[in-house]
Design an enzyme around this catalytic site. Structure first.
Site, PDB file in Angstrom:
ATOM      1  N   ASP B 429      43.792 -38.119  29.204  1.00 43.75           N
ATOM      2  CA  ASP B 429      43.735 -38.096  30.644  1.00 43.75           C
ATOM      3  C   ASP B 429      44.021 -36.660  31.067  1.00 43.75           C
ATOM      4  O   ASP B 429      44.568 -35.887  30.282  1.00 43.75           O
ATOM      5  CB  ASP B 429      44.815 -39.057  31.153  1.00 43.75           C
ATOM      6  N   LYS B 610      42.630 -38.502  56.575  1.00 44.43           N
ATOM      7  CA  LYS B 610      42.464 -37.547  55.486  1.00 44.43           C
ATOM      8  C   LYS B 610      41.857 -38.269  54.288  1.00 44.43           C
ATOM      9  O   LYS B 610      42.097 -39.471  54.087  1.00 44.43           O
ATOM     10  CB  LYS B 610      43.782 -36.893  55.113  1.00 44.43           C
ATOM     11  N   ARG B 644      42.954 -29.207  43.868  1.00 48.23           N
ATOM     12  CA  ARG B 644      42.592 -30.542  44.354  1.00 48.23           C
ATOM     13  C   ARG B 644      42.474 -30.496  45.855  1.00 48.23           C
ATOM     14  O   ARG B 644      43.354 -29.990  46.538  1.00 48.23           O
ATOM     15  CB  ARG B 644      43.663 -31.547  43.972  1.00 48.23           C
ATOM     16  N   ASP B 861      49.203 -40.920  31.245  1.00 49.05           N
ATOM     17  CA  ASP B 861      50.509 -41.112  31.856  1.00 49.05           C
ATOM     18  C   ASP B 861      50.512 -42.176  32.931  1.00 49.05           C
ATOM     19  O   ASP B 861      51.555 -42.653  33.318  1.00 49.05           O
ATOM     20  CB  ASP B 861      50.997 -39.811  32.473  1.00 49.05           C
TER      21      ASP B 861
END
Lengths: 422, 1231
Positions: B429, B610, B644, B861
Site C-alpha cells: 500500500d 470539499k 494530495r 496499514d
C-alpha cells in the site's frame, strides 16, 4: 523430550545471567479488578474480531513453549500486560514502561558461536587425521586376527554314511548310530585355551516366531513355571508346563564332540562358556528342567533334570539367540596347547537335524587374540578406510594445487557469475 | 535468464507441478466469479424483532438469548472427545493411532509401547496446550459475564452481573464503562443528549465517536422517569454489520426512526459522559461484535505444503519396503524350518499352506515395524521451533523496535516464519506504508493564485535525478511548523491575506476549512493546546491550517461550530463567531466529497463543499472559468509534486431552496430501506452550481528509510508492486521517490484518462463505454506485451515498469485478459497500480499468487488493505500510530516499512534455512534408522522380527535425537544478520527454494541409504565369531544395541556437521543426547524388567563394553558413515559453492557480529535520543486514524460487481471485512 523443553526455557535466563547483569525485576502489577476487567474485555473483543489477539490461540503445537514464555515473562515483567492486549495497547492509559524488548543474546540471536568452514585445508587435514589414526589400528587388528589359529571342519555330509546320503532327513530322524569320526590336523601351534565352536547355517534363530517363543519369567523363577503363554507351540506337555518352554529351548543343539590326540583324550571344559550375566541373571539356580523333550516330536537335546538351568550352559549359550542365520556358538574349551601337525581325532554324535532345511554344520577349533576369534573384517575395514582417507587427502591436495579456488572469491557469487538479468 | 520463462508457473520446487500455464489460466476462468464473493453480504434473517422496553414479561414469549457469552471451545465433558478429535484430524496423529492399534494385535512385531509412548507424548503436549488456552478463555468469559451493570428494577438502579441482563432491560452505563450489550441510546447526562464512545476494541479507531439520542427520549435519565418509559422497538434481526442499523422506536403511538447514531455497541466504552441510559436490544452472542467473531482462515506455509509431499513420498517408500518384505515372507515361509514349529495348527501369519495370507499379514506387521519412517515428532518440533522463533526472536528483535511509537514487531502467527524467507512479490500500500501518513498542509491555491513556498521531497528527488539544483529556500523567521501544518508564505499569514487581490475568496477559503469537516476538538480551547480528533489526518491538517490562518475552530456542539476569527473585519480584531450547522452531507467513497450547510450569524445560508477535483469540477457553476482553468493547472502541479489535493467550493443558498430540499433530506434520513442510497441522491440535488474557491495541497511524507529498503529488497530479487488508491501522477511520483522506478526504466502506462475514453464517457452510455475501455485495454496490453518481448530479446538489461490505473485494471483482470496482464507484469521489475479499490488489491494479489504460483507478501496499514493482506501468502500490517484493522488481519505486524529488511532478509531467511535443515534432517534420521531395520528384515526370513528393543525405538525420536535438531532450528545461522542485509542477494536462495528441492532431499536420502548399509553390515559382519579373549559369542540384542549406539552417535554428529554456527547449546544438546542414550542403556540393561520382557537386553551394554569390539566398532562405524557426507560437503563447497558459503569465506575473519554491540551496552535502558523521542511520543497528541477511504479510494468495484449482478458494498471497510470472512474452504479448493 521433557528435558529439552526445560533446557530451552533456560536459554534466555542463562544467557542473561552469564552476562552478569541482573534483570530488573519489577514487582508484579497489582491489577485491581478494573484493570483486569478492561484487559479482559480487550482480550475478549480482539479475540472475537480476529480470533487471534495474541500469538497463543493460533499457535498449534505444544504446551511447553508456554512454560518457556512464562519463565520469560517473569523476567520481562513489562511484557506480561502487553501480551494480552496484542498490540491494542495504544489506547490504554499511557504507561511509563516502554515496550522495548530487553536485550539478551538469546533473543537477538547473538550467542557466541564458532563457525566452522570446511575449507580444503580442513578437509585435507581431517582425512589425514583419520588415516593416521585408522591405519595403525587396522594393522593391529589385522595382526591380532592373523595370530588366531582356526580349524574349521564342515561335517554335515561326511558324517552321514554314504548309503544314506540320498535321504539325509530320514537318516537323521532314524535310530541308526550317528557316531562319526573326523580327523583334524593342527596347522600351527595353538595356545590354550582353544575354543570349540559349532557353526550352523541357514538357521533362523532370529525369526520372529522363534525369537519370542520363550519365557524369561519361567527361566529364572521357579514360581513362574506355568508362565508359558508365549511359548506356543512348545508350551505344555500333557497339560503340565514344560520347563524350559518354547521353540528355542526345544530346538537345543545336540551334536556332541569329543577330542583325542594320539589316543589321548582331550578334556573339553564346558564351564564358563556363557556370559556371566546370563548365568546369574536370567537363568535361575533353583529352576530345574521339567517335562522337557517329552512330546511326540523331539527337537533337540534333552536336559538333565537334576541340574539347575543356571548350570546348563549349553542351553544358556543356545538361548542367547543369534542375530544372523549363520552363527557360531561356543561348545567348550580345550585347555591344553596343541602343537603343529598334531592330529586330532574327533568323535562326534551327529544328532542335530539341519538336513530338513539344508543347513551346514561346522566344527571350529580356534584360539583367540585380544580382539577375539579370527575376523579380518575390522582390520581390513580400518586399513581400507585409513588408506582411502590418505588417498583422498592426496587427491584433494593435488586438485587444490591444480585447480585452486581462492577462498571467498566474490566472482563465485551467483549474482556475479551470471550477467545480472533482472 | 530469459524473463519469459518465468511466466510459466514455476514448476513447484518440490515435485513437478501438474498444471501448465494454459490450464492454470483456464482454471482462473472458472474462478472469476469466486473473486466477486469478496463483496457478498451475509444473508440476513427475514423479518424483524419487536422488543418491549422495560417489560420483561412481554418479552418472555419471544425467548431472546441471554447475555452470557462463552468463547470456549470445550467444556469438561467435551474436552477429551472433542480435543482428541481435533488432534486426530491431523493425518500424522491418525496414522500413529492406527499404527498403535495395529501394534496391539498379535501380528505386530513390536510392543504397543513403541508407538503409544511417542504418540501419547505428542497428544499430551497438544492437549495440555489446548486446555491451557481454553482455560484462559473460560476465565476471561467468567470475568466478563460476572461484571456488574446497573439495571432499572422497581424504580431503582440495581447492580446485576452482565449475564443476567435481558433484552428490553433499561441499563445505566457510567463513564469509562463498557456497554454490556447492544443498546438503544435513550438519555445522557450531557446536554443535547449526546455521548462519546470509544470504539477502539471494535475497529481500532482511537478517536471518539459521537452518539446522539432521539430528542423524545432525553428525559428518561433518572430512575423515576426511566421506569415510566414503555417503548416498543422494531428493528432488524441480529446481524454482523457494525455500521448499519435500521429500526423504529414506537413511543406513545409515535414512530421514530432509529439510525446507527442511537446504537451503542457492546465492546465500546463510554467516554466524557457521566452516565447514559439505554435499552438492551441485542444480547450475548447476538450482539454485533459477537456476530463479527470470525475465524481468520489460518495460512499454511508453502514449505509445509511441500513437506506434506515429502511425507507422502515417505509413505510411498514405506509401502514399497513393506511390499518387498511381504513378498519375501510369502516366499520364505516353509515347513522345512521345523524349529519354527510350523505344524498344521499354526496361526495364519506363519501358515505355509496359505502364503498369500502370510504376505498380507506380514505387510501389516512390517508397516508397524517401519512406522518410524514417518517422523512423529516432526510437526511438534517444527511448531515449537517456530513458536520460539516468533515469540523470542521476531517479537523481541531490537532492530525492529520503533522507539517513536514504542512498538516492537509482532508475529501474530508462527505458521509463516519460513514463508518470509521465500517471498518473491511484495504488494505494498502507499499511504501509511511507504508514506508516513503524516499529512501536512503544504500549499494551496486560492482563486487562481498559488501560495506556499515549500519544496517537497519528491520534487527534490526529481531534481537530483535530473541533475538540477534547487536553491534551498530560506524559511522565513515566522514560519509555523506544527503537526499537520508545514506552510510558509508571508502573503497569507497573520492576516496578510487581507492585502491580497482577492481577500473575499481567501475568507471563504478559510471558512470552508474551518467549518466543512467532521473534526472534534479536544482539550483546552486555546490554539496551542487544542487537539483535533479527525477521521482522517487530511481533515485534521486542514483544520489546523485554518487555525493558523486565523480561523480557529474551537468548539463543536451538535448544532453549531464555533470559530475564533482574527483579522476578518479589520487587522488585529479577534471575535468568536458561531455558525449554525443545518445539515451535514457526509463523506463516502462514492461521493468523494463532503458538504456542510451552515447559517452565518448574519443569516447568510451557505453550503461549503470539499472533495476530489473530479467530482467538484463536475458540479461547478460555469461562470468562473478563469479560476477553474488556473486551479486545474495548479492541481496538476501539486499532484506531480506528490501532494494530495482537495478542491474547495461553496454555494449561497436561499432559505426557500433550503427548506424545500431539507424536507426531502429528512424523508431520506428516516427511510428504512436503502437509506444511504437515498441520502446520496438527495445530496446530489443541492451540491450543484458550486463556486470554486481553490484547492489545498497536503504533503504525504515518505517513511524513514523507504527508498533504501526498497533498493535492498529489489537487490534481493523481490519485486515490489505498489497498489494505491492515489492518482496516477502521485503514485508515479511516490514510486520515483522511493526509487522503485527510475528514468532508465522502460515504462508502460495503461491509463483510462485518455482523451478517447473521456470522450466516450461524456457520451454517457455506460455499457458502450465499458465495451470501449475493454477494447482499449486489450489492445494496449497486447501492444505492451509485444514491446516488452522485443525489449527483453534485443535490448539487454533495461528494466521494465508497468503503470496501470484501477479502471483499466478492472478490465485487465477480466479472465480473458488476465493472462496477458500476468505475462506483462511478471516481466516488469516494478508495477504501480493506482486508483485501485481494496477489492482490486486483493484480486491483483491473488492473480500473482494463483496465476504465477509465486510467494506473495502484502503490506499495508489501513482497512482498505485488509483484503489484500489476507489474500497474500504473508500479510503484514503496519502497527503503531494507526488503527488496528490491518494489524488484526495480518500475520506479522511491524512499525515501519523499512523493518521489512530485517523481517525478510534476516528472520525470514534464517527461518527458511533452519526449517529446511530441520525437515531434511528429520527425514534423514528416521529414514536411516528405519533402513537399518529394513536390511535386518532380509536376514530374518522376512518374518518382521524387530532389530531394536521396543524402548530404543520409541525413545529414538523423542529423546535420543530430539533436542539437537531443535537447537539447530533455533540457532543455526549461515551468515550474520548484518551480512544478510549487506548481501541481500543471498535471499534469492530462498526464492529459488535452494534448500528444499527434491535434489536436496535426494542427496540426504542417498546418504541415509549409505549410512544405514554401513551401520547394519559393518556391525554385523565385524561381530562374527568369538569375541574378546574369552571367545564368547554375541546374540541378537548385543548386536542391535551396538548398531543402535552407532546410529545415535552418528545421527547426532551428522547434525553437527550440518551446522553453520555452533554454539555451546549445540555442544550441550548433542553431547547430552548421546549421553542420554548411554545413561538410559546403563540403567535399562542394568535391571531385570518384569512382565513381558522376553529375551530382554539384560546386561547387554556391560557385555558389549567388556569387549574391544565395542570400542573399535564405535570408532569405525560413525567415521565411515560420516565420511561420505564429509566428502560430499567438502567437494560441494569447493567446486559448487553456495552463495552463502562464499560470503562466509569472505568474512571468515570478521569479529563476531559486532553490529549490535552498541545495543549490548545499553541493555534495557533507552538511549538519550530514544528517550527524548519516546517522551515526545508520550505527549498528548492528536490520535488519528486514517481509514484509507477518506480521499484515495474510488469505488470502482461497485460498477464491476454490478455488472455481475452482485451487490458490492460501498465502504472500503465493508469490503475488507467481508473479504476477511471468506473462510469457506471451497474458495480455496476451486483455485
Amino acid at each position: 523430550m521433557f528435558c529439552f523443553f526445560f533446557l530451552s526455557s533456560l536459554f534466555s535466563y542463562f544467557e542473561s545471567q552469564t552476562r552478569g547483569r541482573k534483570s530488573q525485576r519489577r514487582t508484579s502489577h497489582l491489577l485491581n479488578f478494573r484493570t483486569k476487567f478492561i484487559l479482559g474485555i480487550r482480550f475478549h473483543i480482539s479475540a472475537l474480531l480476529s480470533s487471534s489477539p495474541s500469538p497463543f490461540p493460533v499457535l498449534g503445537g505444544s504446551f511447553f513453549p508456554f512454560l518457556f514464555l512464562l519463565l520469560n515473562c517473569s523476567m520481562n515483567s513489562n511484557n506480561a500486560s502487553s501480551s494480552a492486549g496484542g498490540g491494542s495497547a495504544d489506547s490504554s492509559p499511557p504507561r511509563r514502561n516502554s515496550k522495548r524488548p530487553k536485550y539478551s543474546r538469546f533473543t537477538q540471536q547473538e550467542l557466541p558461536a564458532c563457525k566452522p568452514i570446511l575449507t580444503p585445508k580442513w578437509v585435507i587435514s581431517a582425512f589425514l587425521l583419520v588415516s593416521i589414526i585408522f591405519i595403525p589400528i587396522g594393522v593391529a587388528s589385522l595382526l591380532a586376527s592373523r595370530d588366531v589359529v582356526e580349524i574349521v571342519d564342515r561335517y554335515e555330509t561326511e558324517c552321514i554314511p554314504a548309503d544314506s546320503r540320498g535321504d539325509k532327513v530320514k537318516f537323521i530322524q532314524g535310530t541308526a548310530s550317528k557316531t562319526c569320526k573326523r580327523t583334524l590336523t593342527v596347522p600351527k601351534h595353538m595356545k590354550q585355551p582353544i575354543y570349540v565352536y559349532y557353526q550352523l547355517d541357514n538357521f533362523y534363530q532370529n525369526h520372529r516366531r522363534y525369537v519370542k517363543s520363550r519365557s524369561d519369567e519361567q527361566l529364572h523363577d521357579p514360581k513362574s513355571a506355568n508362565d508359558t503363554s508365549s511359548c506356543k507351540p512348545e508350551d505344555t506337555s500333557s497339560e503340565s508346563p514344560i520347563v524350559p518352554c518354547g521353540l528355542i529351548a526345544w530346538s537345543l543343539f545336540n551334536d556332541t564332540y569329543s577330542f583325542s590326540r594320539n589316543n589321548q583324550q582331550l578334556t573339553v571344559n564346558k564351564k564358563g562358556i556363557s556370559w556371566k550375566s546370563d548365568r546369574e541373571g536370567k537363568f535361575g539356580s533353583d529352576v530345574y528342567p521339567k517335562n522337557f523333550q517329552n512330546g511326540t516330536l523331539r527337537g533337540g537335546a534333552s536336559l538333565n533334570e537334576s541340574i539347575p538351568l543356571s548350570e546348563q550352559e549349553d542351553l544358556i549359550v543356545w538361548m542367547r539367540t543369534a542375530a544372523l542365520p549363520t552363527f557360531r556358538k561356543l561348545y567348550g574349551k580345550i585347555e591344553v596347547d596343541l602343537q603343529v601337525n598334531d592330529v586330532i581325532q574327533v568323535t562326534l554324535e551327529n544328532n542335530y537335524n539341519t538336513y530338513s532345511f539344508g543347513g551346514k554344520k561346522k566344527l571350529v577349533l580356534s584360539t583367540t587374540s585380544w580382539l577375539g576369534g579370527k575376523n579380518d573384517f575390522l582390520g581390513i575395514a580400518y586399513l581400507t578406510v585409513g588408506g582411502l582417507c590418505f588417498f583422498l587427502a592426496i587427491a584433494f591436495t593435488v586438485t587444490y594445487l591444480v585447480k585452486p579456488r581462492r577462498l571467498g572469491d566474490p566472482s563465485y557469487l551467483s549474482w556475479n557469475r551470471t550477467p545480472a538479468g533482472h | 535468464m530469459n524473463g519469459w520463462d518465468r511466466v510459466r508457473p514455476s514448476r513447484s520446487r518440490l515435485g513437478g507441478s501438474r498444471a501448465t500455464s494454459m490450464s492454470s489460466f483456464g482454471s482462473e476462468r472458472h474462478s472469476s466469479s469466486q473473486t466477486i464473493h469478496l463483496g457478498r453480504v451475509q444473508p440476513q434473517a427475514p423479518g424483524h424483532r419487536t422488543i418491549y422496553c422495560n417489560d420483561r414479561e412481554a418479552n418472555l414469549p419471544v425467548k431472546f438469548k441471554g447475555n452470557s457469552i462463552s468463547t470456549t471451545k470445550y467444556n469438561i465433558f467435551t474436552f477429551l472427545p472433542k480435543g482428541l478429535f481435533e488432534q486426530f484430524r491431523r493425518v500424522a496423529n491418525l496414522y500413529f493411532l492406527m499404527i498403535s492399534i495395529l501394534s496391539a494385535t498379535p501380528i505386530s512385531p513390536v510392543h504397543p509401547i513403541t508407538n503409544v509412548v511417542p504418540l501419547s507424548l505428542v497428544l499430551f503436549v497438544s492437549l495440555v496446550k489446548e486446555a491451557f488456552e481454553d482455560w484462559k478463555r473460560l476465565l476471561n468469559d467468567r470475568v466478563i459475564n460476572s461484571s456488574p451493570i446497573d439495571v432499572l428494577q422497581e424504580q431503582k438502579w440495581e447492580s446485576i452481573p452482565w449475564k443476567k441482563l435481558q433484552v428490553g432491560d433499561i441499563v445505566r452505563v457510567k463513564q469509562d464503562g463498557f456497554f454490556p450489550a447492544d443498546l438503544l441510546f435513550l438519555a445522557s447526562t450531557n446536554p443535547d443528549g449526546i455521548c462519546y464512545t470509544e470504539t477502539a476494541n471494535l475497529d481500532g479507531e482511537t478517536n471518539l465517536k459521537i452518539r446522539k439520542a432521539l430528542e423524545r427520549t432525553w428525559d428518561y435519565l433518572i430512575p423515576d422517569k426511566a421506569s415510566e418509559f414503555k417503548g416498543e422497538i422494531q428493528c432488524e434481526q441480529p446481524n454482523n454489520s457494525l455500521y448499519t442499523f435500521t429500526g423504529n422506536l414506537i413511543v406513545k403511538k409515535q414512530t421514530l426512526p432509529l439510525s446507527p447514531n442511537q446504537i451503542l455497541l457492546r465492546g465500546c466504552s463510554l467516554r466524557n459522559t457521566e452516565y447514559i441510559v439505554g435499552a438492551v436490544i441485542f444480547t450475548g452472542h447476538e450482539t454485533k461484535v459477537m456476530m463479527n467473531a470470525m475465524n481468520v482462515p489460518s495460512k499454511r506455509s508453502t514449505l509445509e505444503r511441500k513437506l506434506d509431499k515429502l511425507i507422502l513420498a515417505l509413505f510411498g517408500g514405506l509401502f514399497f519396503m513393506c511390499l518387498i518384505g511381504a513378498i519375501g515372507s510369502g516366499v520364505f515361509i516353509n515347513r522345512k524350518y521345523y524349529y519354527l514349529g510350523l505344524s498344521e495348527s499354526v496361526e495364519d501369519q506363519f501358515n505355509p499352506s496359505n502364503r498369500f495370507v502370510v504376505a498380507i499379514l506380514t505387510m501389516f506387521t512390517l508397516i508397524t515395524l517401519y512406522s518410524t519412517i514417518i517422523p512423529i515428532s516432526l510437526y511438534v518440533s517444527i511448531e515449537m521451533i517456530k513458536f520460539i522463533q516468533s515469540t523470542q526472536f521476531i517479537n523481541k528483535d531490537l532492530h525492529m523496535y520503533h522507539t517513536e511509537t514504542n512498538t516492537p514487531a509482532l508475529a501474530r502467527t508462527s505458521n509463516l516464519n519460513e514463508e518470509l524467507g521465500q517471498v518473491e512479490y511484495i504488494f505494498s500500500d502507499k499511504t501509511g506504508t511507504l508514506t508516513r501518513n503524516l499529512m501536512e498542509f503544504f500549499k494551496c491555491s486560492i482563486g487562481g493564485e498559488v501560495y506556499g513556498t515549500g519544496i517537497t521531497e519528491i520534487e527534490r528527488g526529481a531534481a537530483q535525478r535530473s541533475g538540477r539544483k534547487f536553491e534551498e529556500v530560506q524559511k522565513s523567521a515566522n514560519a509555523v511548523h506544527e503537526k499537520g501544518f508545514n506552510f510558509d508564505d508571508a502573503r497569507l499569514m497573520r492576516g496578510a491575506w487581507r492585502n491580497e487581490c482577492n481577500p473575499d475568496t481567501c475568507k471563504e477559503f478559510f471558512r470552508c476549512l474551518a467549518i466543512c469537516h467532521t473534526v472534534l476538538p479536544e482539550g483546552d480551547e486555546s490554539p496551542e493546546k487544542i487537539t483535533y480528533q479527525a477521521a482522517s489526518p487530511d481533515e485534521a491538517a486542514l483544520v489546523t491550517a485554518a487555525k493558523n490562518f486565523g480561523f480557529f475552530f474551537y468548539r463543536r456542539t451538535p448544532t453549531t461550530i464555533k470559530v475564533r476569527e482574527s483579522h476578518v473585519e479589520k487587522m488585529g480584531k479577534i471575535q468568536d463567531v458561531s455558525y449554525e450547522i443545518l445539515s451535514v452531507l457526509e463523506f463516502n467513497s462514492t461521493r468523494k466529497r463532503q458538504s456542510v450547510i451552515c447559517r452565518h450569524p448574519d443569516g447568510r445560508l451557505v453550503l461549503y463543499c470539499k472533495g476530489a477535483d473530479s467530482v467538484i469540477f463536475e458540479r461547478l457553476a460555469d461562470d468562473n472559468s478563469q479560476v477553474k482553468i488556473l486551479t486545474r493547472e495548479h492541481l496538476e502541479q501539486f499532484g506531480s509534486s506528490g501532494l494530495r489535493t482537495l478542491c474547495l467550493a461553496y454555494r449561497d443558498l436561499s432559505n426557500d431552496l433550503y427548506e424545500r430540499w431539507n424536507e426531502k433530506f429528512i424523508q431520506a434520513k428516516s427511510s428504512l430501506r436503502d437509506r444511504e442510497k437515498k441520502l446520496d441522491e438527495v445530496a446530489e440535488l443541492i451540491e450543484k452550481e458550486l463556486i470554486l474557491i481553490g484547492c489545498t495541497a497536503i504533503e504525504d511524507k515518505l517513511q524513514d528509510g523507504v527508498p533504501a529498503c526498497i533498493e535492498t529488497l529489489s537487490r534481493a530479487g523481490i519485486k515490489i508492486w505498489v497498489l494505491t488508491g492515489d492518482k496516477m501522477e502521485t503514485a508515479i511520483n511516490i514510486a520515483y521517490a522511493c526509487s522503485l522506478i527510475n528514468n532508465d526504466m522502460k515504462q508502460f502506462v495503461i491509463s483510462s484518462e485518455t482523451d478517447a475514453i473521456r470522450e466516450m464517457e461524456s457520451r454517457g452510455d455506460p455499457v458502450e463505454t465499458a465495451r470501449f475501455i475493454r477494447e482499449t485495454v486489450k489492445q494496449e496490453l497486447r501492444k505492451c506485451l509485444e514491446e516488452a518481448q522485443q525489449h527483453l530479446h534485443t535490448v539487454s538489461k533495461q528494466k521494465l515498469a508497468l503503470i496501470i490505473d484501477g479502471k483499466c485494471l478492472m478490465y485487465a483482470l477480466d479472465p480473458a485478459l488476465r493472462g496477458n496482464l500476468l505475462n506483462l507484469s511478471l516481466n516488469c521489475s516494478a508495477v504501480v497500480c493506482c486508483r485501485v479499490s481494496p477489492l482490486q488489491k486483493a484480486q491483483v494479489t491473488s492473480l500473482v499468487k494463483k496465476g504465477a504460483k509465486k510467494i506473495t507478501l502484502s503490506i499495508g496499514d489501513g482497512a482498505n488493505d485488509v483484503s489484500m493482506i489476507q489474500a497474500a501468502h504473508v500479510g503484514i500490517g503496519i502497527s503503531g500510530l494507526e488503527g488496528m484493522q490491518a494489524v488484526m488481519a495480518s500475520d506479522f505486524a511491524i512499525a515501519q516499512f523499512r523493518f521489512l529488511t530485517d523481517l525478510l532478509l534476516v528472520h525470514g531467511r534464517w527461518s527458511y534455512l533452519r526449517i529446511c535443515k530441520v525437515v531434511t534432517y528429520f527425514f534423514y534420521k528416521n529414514l536411516t534408522f528405519t533402513l537399518t531395520q529394513f536390511w535386518f528384515t532380509f536376514q530374518t526370513g522376512f518374518s518382521g522380527q524387530r532389530f531394536y528393543d521396543d524402548w530404543f525405538q520409541s525413545l529414538y525420536n523423542v529423546i535420543f535425537t530430539a533436542l539437537p535438531v531443535i537447537i539447530v532450528g533455533l540457532f543455526d545461522k549461515d551468515v550474520s544478520a548484518s551480512l544478510s542485509k549487506k548481501y541481500p542477494e543471498l535471499y534469492k536462495e530462498g526464492i529459488r527454494n535452494t534448500f528444499f528441492k527434491w535434489r536436496v532431499v535426494g542427496v540426504w536420502a542417498f546418504f541415509s541409504l549409505y549410512q544405514s548399509l554401513i551401520f547394519y553390515y559393518f556391525v554385523t559382519i565385524s561381530s562374527r565369531g568369538g569375541q574378546n579373549s574369552s571367545g564368547k559369542t554375541f546374540g541378537l540384542w548385543d548386536i542391535s544395541t551396538m548398531a543402535f549406539t552407532c546410529v545415535v552417535v552418528t545421527v547426532n554428529l551428522r547434525l553437527l556437521m550440518a551446522c553453520n554456527s555452533i554454539t555451546r547449546w549445540h555442544h550441550i544438546s548433542v553431547a547430552g543426547s548421546i549421553l542420554a542414550w548411554f545413561v538410559f542403556i546403563f540403567l535399562y540393561s542394568g535391571v531385570m524388567t518384569p512382565y513381558d520382557r522376553q529375551e530382554n537386553i539384560f546386561f547387554v551394554i556391560y557385555v558389549l563394553m567388556s569387549t574391544f569390539y565395542f570400542y573399535l566398532t564405535l570408532l569405525l562405524v560413525p567415521v565411515v558413515a560420516l565420511l561420505g557426507d564429509f566428502l560430499y560437503q567438502g567437494l560441494q563447497r569447493w567446486l559448487w559453492p553456495y552463495d552463502y558459503q562464499i560470503i562466509q569465506e569472505m568474512h571468515r575473519d570478521d569479529p563476531d557480529d559486532s553490529s549490535r554491540t552498541e545495543l549490548l551496552e545499553i541493555g534495557n535502558q533507552l538511549t538519550p535520543d530514544e528517550e527524548r523521542s519516546y517522551a515526545i511520543s508520550q505527549l498528548p497528541k492528536e490520535k488519528s486514524k486514517h481509514t484509507g477511504f477518506a480521499f484515495d479510494s474510488p469505488g470502482y468495484e461497485s460498477f464491476f460487481a454490478s455488472q455481475q449482478g452482485v451487490f458490492a458494498p460501498q465502504k472500503a471497510w465493508d469490503v475488507a471485512r467481508r473479504a476477511s470472512m471468506r473462510s469457506q474452504p471451497r474458495t480455496e479448493k476451486t483455485y
